[in-house]
Design a protein around this motif. Structure first.
Motif, short mmCIF file in Angstrom:
data_model
loop_
_atom_site.label_atom_id
_atom_site.label_comp_id
_atom_site.label_asym_id
_atom_site.label_seq_id
_atom_site.Cartn_x
_atom_site.Cartn_y
_atom_site.Cartn_z
N ASN A 144 0.67 -1.21 0.03
CA ASN A 144 -0.05 0.33 0.39
C ASN A 144 0.94 1.20 0.23
N ASP A 145 1.58 1.29 -0.98
CA ASP A 145 2.47 2.38 -1.26
C ASP A 145 3.61 2.74 0.15
N LEU A 146 3.73 1.85 0.89
CA LEU A 146 4.89 1.90 2.16
C LEU A 146 5.94 1.07 2.51
N PRO A 147 6.83 0.95 2.44
CA PRO A 147 7.94 0.16 2.16
C PRO A 147 8.45 -0.78 3.53
N VAL A 148 7.78 -1.92 3.17
CA VAL A 148 8.47 -2.59 4.44
C VAL A 148 9.81 -3.54 4.82
N LEU A 149 10.34 -3.32 5.76
CA LEU A 149 11.90 -3.60 5.78
C LEU A 149 11.99 -5.04 5.90
N LEU A 150 12.67 -5.89 5.01
CA LEU A 150 12.65 -7.05 6.00
C LEU A 150 13.71 -8.06 5.97
N THR A 151 14.51 -9.05 6.65
CA THR A 151 15.03 -9.64 6.77
C THR A 151 15.37 -10.23 6.12
N LYS A 152 16.98 -10.96 4.96
CA LYS A 152 17.15 -11.36 4.26
C LYS A 152 16.37 -12.86 3.89
N LYS A 153 16.21 -13.25 5.03
CA LYS A 153 15.24 -14.39 5.61
C LYS A 153 13.79 -14.86 5.49
N GLU A 154 13.53 -13.34 5.46
CA GLU A 154 12.35 -12.82 5.52
C GLU A 154 11.91 -12.44 4.08
N PHE A 155 12.45 -12.04 3.54
CA PHE A 155 12.25 -12.33 2.47
C PHE A 155 12.12 -13.52 0.77
N ASP A 156 13.20 -13.89 1.60
CA ASP A 156 14.04 -15.19 0.41
C ASP A 156 12.05 -16.22 0.90
N LEU A 157 11.38 -15.72 2.09
CA LEU A 157 10.47 -16.83 2.41
C LEU A 157 9.46 -16.45 2.07
N LEU A 158 9.20 -14.95 1.89
CA LEU A 158 8.32 -13.72 0.71
C LEU A 158 8.30 -14.93 -0.32
N LYS A 201 3.41 -11.03 10.49
CA LYS A 201 3.52 -9.66 11.09
C LYS A 201 3.22 -8.67 10.49
N LYS A 202 4.62 -8.50 9.88
CA LYS A 202 5.51 -6.91 9.29
C LYS A 202 4.28 -6.93 7.62
N LEU A 203 4.28 -7.74 7.18
CA LEU A 203 3.00 -7.38 5.98
C LEU A 203 1.83 -7.11 6.57
N GLN A 204 1.20 -7.52 7.64
CA GLN A 204 -0.08 -6.67 8.08
C GLN A 204 -0.15 -5.78 8.81
N ASP A 205 1.13 -5.44 9.66
CA ASP A 205 1.75 -4.00 9.74
C ASP A 205 1.29 -3.21 9.16
N ALA A 206 1.72 -3.90 7.97
CA ALA A 206 1.48 -2.56 6.55
C ALA A 206 0.31 -2.50 5.95
N GLY A 207 -0.70 -2.87 6.82
CA GLY A 207 -2.33 -3.23 5.49
C GLY A 207 -2.40 -4.21 4.70
N SER A 208 -1.30 -5.45 4.65
CA SER A 208 -1.95 -6.47 3.92
C SER A 208 -2.65 -7.42 4.02
N GLN A 209 -2.98 -8.28 3.46
CA GLN A 209 -4.45 -9.19 3.71
C GLN A 209 -3.44 -10.68 4.33
N SER A 210 -4.22 -10.73 4.74
CA SER A 210 -3.14 -12.81 5.93
C SER A 210 -3.52 -13.71 4.69
N TYR A 211 -2.16 -13.73 4.11
CA TYR A 211 -2.66 -14.87 2.95
C TYR A 211 -1.82 -15.75 3.21
N ILE A 212 -0.59 -16.28 4.05
CA ILE A 212 -0.05 -17.37 5.26
C ILE A 212 -1.18 -17.77 5.95
N LYS A 213 -1.40 -18.50 5.44
CA LYS A 213 -2.06 -19.91 5.78
C LYS A 213 -1.43 -21.11 6.08
N THR A 214 -2.11 -21.01 7.95
CA THR A 214 -1.13 -22.46 8.76
C THR A 214 -2.57 -23.42 8.10
N VAL A 215 -1.23 -24.73 7.98
CA VAL A 215 -2.04 -25.61 7.50
C VAL A 215 -1.54 -26.89 8.96
#
Length: 224
Positions: A144-158, A201-215
Protein backbone atom coordinates in the motif's frame (compact mmCIF):
# COMPACT_ATOMS: atom_id res chain seq x y z
CA UNK A 1 17.15 -18.34 -3.30
CA UNK A 2 19.12 -21.57 -3.12
CA UNK A 3 21.90 -22.61 -5.50
CA UNK A 4 23.63 -25.98 -5.93
CA UNK A 5 27.18 -25.65 -7.29
CA UNK A 6 28.28 -28.90 -8.97
CA UNK A 7 31.96 -28.28 -9.61
CA UNK A 8 35.08 -30.35 -8.84
CA UNK A 9 37.49 -27.40 -9.13
CA UNK A 10 37.49 -26.40 -5.46
CA UNK A 11 38.86 -22.88 -5.89
CA UNK A 12 36.37 -22.06 -8.64
CA UNK A 13 33.51 -23.45 -6.56
CA UNK A 14 34.60 -21.38 -3.56
CA UNK A 15 34.91 -18.18 -5.59
CA UNK A 16 31.44 -18.71 -7.10
CA UNK A 17 29.94 -19.39 -3.65
CA UNK A 18 31.60 -16.35 -2.09
CA UNK A 19 30.37 -14.07 -4.85
CA UNK A 20 26.83 -15.46 -4.86
CA UNK A 21 26.61 -15.33 -1.06
CA UNK A 22 27.32 -11.61 -1.28
CA UNK A 23 24.34 -11.42 -3.67
CA UNK A 24 22.12 -13.00 -0.99
CA UNK A 25 22.04 -16.54 -2.41
CA UNK A 26 22.33 -19.65 -0.24
CA UNK A 27 24.94 -21.95 -1.78
CA UNK A 28 25.60 -25.68 -1.44
CA UNK A 29 28.37 -27.80 -3.00
CA UNK A 30 28.60 -31.11 -4.82
CA UNK A 31 32.12 -31.92 -6.10
CA UNK A 32 31.11 -35.23 -7.70
CA UNK A 33 28.24 -36.57 -9.77
CA UNK A 34 27.19 -38.94 -6.98
CA UNK A 35 27.11 -36.10 -4.44
CA UNK A 36 24.94 -34.11 -6.84
CA UNK A 37 22.56 -37.02 -7.46
CA UNK A 38 22.18 -37.53 -3.70
CA UNK A 39 21.38 -33.86 -3.15
CA UNK A 40 18.75 -33.51 -5.87
CA UNK A 41 16.93 -36.52 -4.45
CA UNK A 42 16.72 -34.83 -1.05
CA UNK A 43 16.41 -31.13 -1.88
CA UNK A 44 14.98 -28.65 -4.33
CA UNK A 45 17.03 -25.79 -5.78
CA UNK A 46 16.18 -22.53 -7.50
CA UNK A 47 19.21 -22.98 -9.74
CA UNK A 48 21.80 -25.71 -10.31
CA UNK A 49 25.21 -24.77 -11.74
CA UNK A 50 26.32 -27.94 -13.51
CA UNK A 51 29.89 -28.69 -14.56
CA UNK A 52 29.73 -31.48 -17.14
CA UNK A 53 33.25 -32.86 -16.63
CA UNK A 54 33.09 -34.46 -13.18
CA UNK A 55 35.62 -36.98 -11.80
CA UNK A 56 33.10 -39.82 -11.50
CA UNK A 57 30.99 -39.28 -14.60
CA UNK A 58 29.34 -36.95 -17.09
CA UNK A 59 27.21 -34.24 -15.52
CA UNK A 60 24.58 -34.77 -18.20
CA UNK A 61 23.44 -37.80 -16.22
CA UNK A 62 22.11 -35.37 -13.63
CA UNK A 63 19.88 -33.77 -16.25
CA UNK A 64 18.55 -37.19 -17.16
CA UNK A 65 17.80 -37.86 -13.48
CA UNK A 66 16.03 -34.51 -13.05
CA UNK A 67 13.90 -35.39 -16.06
CA UNK A 68 13.13 -38.84 -14.67
CA UNK A 69 12.08 -37.33 -11.34
CA UNK A 70 10.09 -34.60 -13.15
CA UNK A 71 11.84 -31.94 -11.11
CA UNK A 72 11.75 -28.31 -12.20
CA UNK A 73 15.06 -27.05 -10.78
CA UNK A 74 16.67 -24.53 -13.13
CA UNK A 75 20.01 -25.65 -14.59
CA UNK A 76 22.90 -23.64 -16.04
CA UNK A 77 25.63 -25.76 -17.62
CA UNK A 78 29.21 -24.67 -16.98
CA UNK A 79 31.42 -26.16 -19.67
CA UNK A 80 34.83 -26.03 -21.30
CA UNK A 81 35.28 -24.24 -24.62
CA UNK A 82 35.50 -27.47 -26.60
CA UNK A 83 32.30 -29.02 -25.21
CA UNK A 84 29.85 -27.74 -27.84
CA UNK A 85 28.22 -31.14 -28.40
CA UNK A 86 27.70 -31.60 -24.66
CA UNK A 87 26.16 -28.12 -24.36
CA UNK A 88 23.72 -28.85 -27.19
CA UNK A 89 22.87 -32.25 -25.70
CA UNK A 90 22.41 -30.63 -22.29
CA UNK A 91 19.94 -28.07 -23.63
CA UNK A 92 18.05 -30.88 -25.36
CA UNK A 93 17.86 -32.73 -22.03
CA UNK A 94 16.32 -29.72 -20.33
CA UNK A 95 19.10 -27.37 -19.22
CA UNK A 96 18.03 -23.72 -19.26
CA UNK A 97 21.30 -22.01 -20.17
CA UNK A 98 25.05 -22.50 -20.40
CA UNK A 99 28.25 -20.58 -19.74
CA UNK A 100 31.69 -21.35 -21.16
CA UNK A 101 34.75 -21.26 -18.88
CA UNK A 102 36.28 -18.86 -18.08
CA UNK A 103 33.42 -16.47 -17.31
CA UNK A 104 32.85 -13.31 -15.28
CA UNK A 105 31.03 -13.87 -12.01
CA UNK A 106 28.86 -10.84 -12.71
CA UNK A 107 27.62 -12.53 -15.90
CA UNK A 108 26.92 -15.74 -13.99
CA UNK A 109 24.85 -13.78 -11.48
CA UNK A 110 22.89 -12.13 -14.27
CA UNK A 111 22.17 -15.52 -15.86
CA UNK A 112 21.01 -16.96 -12.52
CA UNK A 113 18.76 -13.99 -11.85
CA UNK A 114 17.29 -14.17 -15.35
CA UNK A 115 16.62 -17.91 -15.02
CA UNK A 116 14.87 -17.60 -11.64
CA UNK A 117 12.86 -14.59 -12.80
CA UNK A 118 11.77 -16.43 -15.94
CA UNK A 119 10.85 -19.68 -14.21
CA UNK A 120 9.08 -18.32 -11.16
CA UNK A 121 7.89 -14.83 -12.00
CA UNK A 122 7.17 -14.73 -15.74
CA UNK A 123 10.34 -12.75 -16.56
CA UNK A 124 9.24 -9.72 -14.55
CA UNK A 125 11.52 -7.61 -12.32
CA UNK A 126 8.49 -6.44 -10.35
CA UNK A 127 6.19 -8.97 -8.71
CA UNK A 128 2.75 -7.67 -7.72
CA UNK A 129 0.43 -9.57 -5.41
CA UNK A 130 -2.58 -7.29 -4.99
CA UNK A 131 -1.41 -4.62 -2.51
CA UNK A 132 2.11 -6.09 -2.25
CA UNK A 133 4.80 -4.98 -4.71
CA UNK A 134 8.23 -6.65 -4.74
CA UNK A 135 11.26 -5.39 -6.63
CA UNK A 136 13.40 -8.46 -7.33
CA UNK A 137 16.50 -6.47 -8.29
CA UNK A 138 16.43 -4.05 -5.35
CA UNK A 139 15.02 -6.73 -3.01
CA UNK A 140 12.49 -4.29 -1.62
CA UNK A 141 8.87 -4.78 -0.57
CA UNK A 142 6.10 -2.17 -0.64
CA UNK A 143 2.61 -2.65 0.79
CA UNK A 144 0.00 0.00 0.00
CA UNK A 145 2.83 2.38 -1.01
CA UNK A 146 4.58 1.84 2.34
CA UNK A 147 8.06 0.24 2.42
CA UNK A 148 8.33 -2.91 4.53
CA UNK A 149 11.79 -3.72 5.89
CA UNK A 150 12.41 -7.46 5.80
CA UNK A 151 15.45 -9.46 6.83
CA UNK A 152 17.15 -11.59 4.18
CA UNK A 153 15.45 -14.76 5.41
CA UNK A 154 12.06 -13.05 5.58
CA UNK A 155 12.49 -11.83 2.00
CA UNK A 156 13.54 -15.34 0.87
CA UNK A 157 10.53 -16.77 2.69
CA UNK A 158 8.17 -14.30 1.02
CA UNK A 159 9.52 -15.12 -2.45
CA UNK A 160 9.33 -18.86 -1.76
CA UNK A 161 5.70 -18.56 -0.68
CA UNK A 162 4.74 -16.47 -3.71
CA UNK A 163 6.67 -18.73 -6.07
CA UNK A 164 4.64 -21.65 -4.67
CA UNK A 165 1.33 -19.94 -4.02
CA UNK A 166 -1.69 -22.11 -3.28
CA UNK A 167 0.60 -25.06 -2.50
CA UNK A 168 0.97 -26.55 0.97
CA UNK A 169 4.62 -26.28 2.03
CA UNK A 170 5.87 -28.38 4.92
CA UNK A 171 7.94 -26.95 7.76
CA UNK A 172 10.81 -29.24 6.82
CA UNK A 173 10.78 -27.89 3.25
CA UNK A 174 10.85 -24.31 4.54
CA UNK A 175 13.65 -25.18 6.97
CA UNK A 176 15.70 -26.71 4.16
CA UNK A 177 15.04 -23.72 1.89
CA UNK A 178 16.16 -21.24 4.55
CA UNK A 179 19.09 -23.19 5.98
CA UNK A 180 20.20 -25.58 3.25
CA UNK A 181 21.31 -29.11 4.03
CA UNK A 182 22.22 -28.19 7.62
CA UNK A 183 18.46 -28.27 8.32
CA UNK A 184 18.79 -32.04 8.76
CA UNK A 185 21.13 -31.47 11.71
CA UNK A 186 18.78 -29.15 13.60
CA UNK A 187 16.87 -30.51 16.59
CA UNK A 188 13.65 -28.80 15.51
CA UNK A 189 12.25 -26.30 13.04
CA UNK A 190 11.02 -23.71 15.54
CA UNK A 191 13.00 -21.05 13.69
CA UNK A 192 10.65 -21.53 10.71
CA UNK A 193 7.67 -20.61 12.89
CA UNK A 194 9.51 -17.51 14.13
CA UNK A 195 10.36 -16.31 10.60
CA UNK A 196 6.82 -16.96 9.33
CA UNK A 197 5.33 -15.16 12.33
CA UNK A 198 7.59 -12.13 11.84
CA UNK A 199 6.89 -11.98 8.09
CA UNK A 200 3.13 -12.18 8.62
CA UNK A 201 3.24 -9.43 11.26
CA UNK A 202 5.32 -7.04 9.15
CA UNK A 203 3.06 -7.46 6.12
CA UNK A 204 -0.16 -7.13 8.10
CA UNK A 205 1.13 -4.12 10.07
CA UNK A 206 1.62 -2.41 6.69
CA UNK A 207 -1.99 -3.20 5.72
CA UNK A 208 -1.58 -6.44 3.81
CA UNK A 209 -4.21 -9.13 3.76
CA UNK A 210 -3.46 -12.36 5.63
CA UNK A 211 -2.18 -14.53 2.77
CA UNK A 212 -0.09 -16.99 4.79
CA UNK A 213 -2.32 -19.70 6.18
CA UNK A 214 -1.30 -22.37 8.67
CA UNK A 215 -2.13 -25.91 7.58
CA UNK A 216 -2.23 -27.66 10.92
CA UNK A 217 0.00 -30.70 11.22
CA UNK A 218 1.58 -30.01 7.82
CA UNK A 219 2.97 -26.51 7.26
CA UNK A 220 1.86 -23.33 5.53
CA UNK A 221 0.22 -22.12 2.33
CA UNK A 222 0.11 -18.76 0.55
CA UNK A 223 -3.50 -18.27 -0.51
CA UNK A 224 -3.94 -15.52 -3.11
Amino acid sequence: MKILIIEDELELAKSIATYLSEQQYLCEFAPTLQDALDKIQLYQYDCILLDIGLPDGNGLKLLEELKTQRKQDGVIIISAKNALDDKIHGLQLGADDYLTKPFHLSELTARIYSLIRRKQFNSSNIVVQNEIQIDLLAKTVIVNDLPVLLTKKEFDLLMFFIGNKNKVISKSTLAEHLSGDIADMLDNHDFVYAHVKNLKKKLQDAGSQSYIKTVYGTGYKWEN
